[in-house]
Write an enzyme that holds these catalytic residues in place. Structure first.
Site, PDB file in Angstrom:
ATOM      1  N   CYS A  95      42.630  43.713  37.379  1.00 48.21           N
ATOM      2  CA  CYS A  95      42.624  44.244  38.737  1.00 48.21           C
ATOM      3  C   CYS A  95      41.570  43.505  39.551  1.00 48.21           C
ATOM      4  CB  CYS A  95      42.305  45.743  38.694  1.00 48.21           C
ATOM      5  SG  CYS A  95      42.257  46.533  40.313  1.00 48.21           S
ATOM      6  N   HIS A 137      51.276  49.430  39.078  1.00 45.69           N
ATOM      7  CA  HIS A 137      49.823  49.224  39.153  1.00 45.69           C
ATOM      8  C   HIS A 137      49.328  49.479  40.583  1.00 45.69           C
ATOM      9  CE1 HIS A 137      45.981  47.119  38.074  1.00 45.69           C
ATOM     10  NE2 HIS A 137      45.977  46.948  39.392  1.00 45.69           N
ATOM     11  N   GLU A 138      50.015  48.892  41.567  1.00 48.40           N
ATOM     12  CA  GLU A 138      49.596  49.070  42.963  1.00 48.40           C
ATOM     13  C   GLU A 138      49.835  50.505  43.434  1.00 48.40           C
ATOM     14  OE1 GLU A 138      47.712  46.841  44.143  1.00 48.40           O
ATOM     15  OE2 GLU A 138      48.229  45.395  42.578  1.00 48.40           O
ATOM     16  N   HIS A 141      47.045  52.718  42.696  1.00 47.38           N
ATOM     17  CA  HIS A 141      45.943  52.626  43.661  1.00 47.38           C
ATOM     18  C   HIS A 141      46.114  53.612  44.813  1.00 47.38           C
ATOM     19  CE1 HIS A 141      43.351  49.425  42.273  1.00 47.38           C
ATOM     20  NE2 HIS A 141      44.387  48.615  42.087  1.00 47.38           N
TER      21      HIS A 141
END
EC number: 3.5.1.88
Length: 186
Positions: A95, A137-138, A141
């Site tokens: 990341c 993954h994003e 966030h």
């Protein structure tokens, strides 16, 4: 414009992003700046919390020459993952907000995601393989989660000193970062 990337430990990375609308100030420029920032940092995805904005916006630009995959470049506004399917598989993730740390993370290989693009057209896409992993993954966030939240408690304990060092700015990167616990030089 290349923006500083927020480092591990900043509270904005743990906030659930808020929805935005078409009137969000200078959205087109923000998206362009996010792509500039991501490319400069050699990333394949970047979420707004990583540049200090607790909103539901992320970008992805993934291409794997070895797999002969077409480029997967998209903007995701107010995204919602509707489904995650398939047998979970591990992959070594990193990341931009947590430089120099990579861990095996288990994710499902296929997702269904609903989002608006940069033109405010709504989409529901089924995505598989590495692009699905990057989106997950994003998406984490904008949900206030980091990939380190997906490792075992034991592993996270073992990473604690490295994570603390990152939050203090004791890390070298080729891109600008903003560190939450960096001591001010007098």
């Amino acid at each position: 414009m290349k923006l500083p990337i927020v480092a591990y430990g900043d509270p904005v990375l743990k906030k659930v992003g808020t929805h935005i609308d078409q009137d969000y100030p200078e959205l087109k420029q923000l998206i362009a700046n996010m792509f500039d920032t991501m490319y400069h940092a050699s990333g394949v995805g970047l979420a707004a919390p990583q540049i200090g904005l607790p909103i539901r916006l992320f970008i992805v630009d993934f291409h794997d020459d070895e797999e002969d995959e077409p480029q997967y470049k998209k903007v995701f506004i107010n995204a919602e993952i509707l489904e995650e399917t398939g047998e979970p598989w591990n992959f070594n993730e990193g990341c931009l907000s947590i430089p120099d740390i990579r861990e095996n993370i288990s994710r499902r290989p296929k997702i269904k995601v609903k989002y608006f693009d940069e033109h405010w057209v709504e989409h529901i896409d089924e995505v598989k393989g590495m692009p699905a992993r990057v989106i997950q993954h994003e998406y984490d966030h904008i949900e206030g989660k980091l990939f380190t939240d997906r490792v075992s408690i034991l592993r996270k304990t073992m990473l604690k000193s490295k994570l603390d060092a990152i939050s203090k700015g004791d890390v070298k990167t080729d891109y600008r970062m903003r560190f939450p616990n960096k001591s001010k030089k007098r």
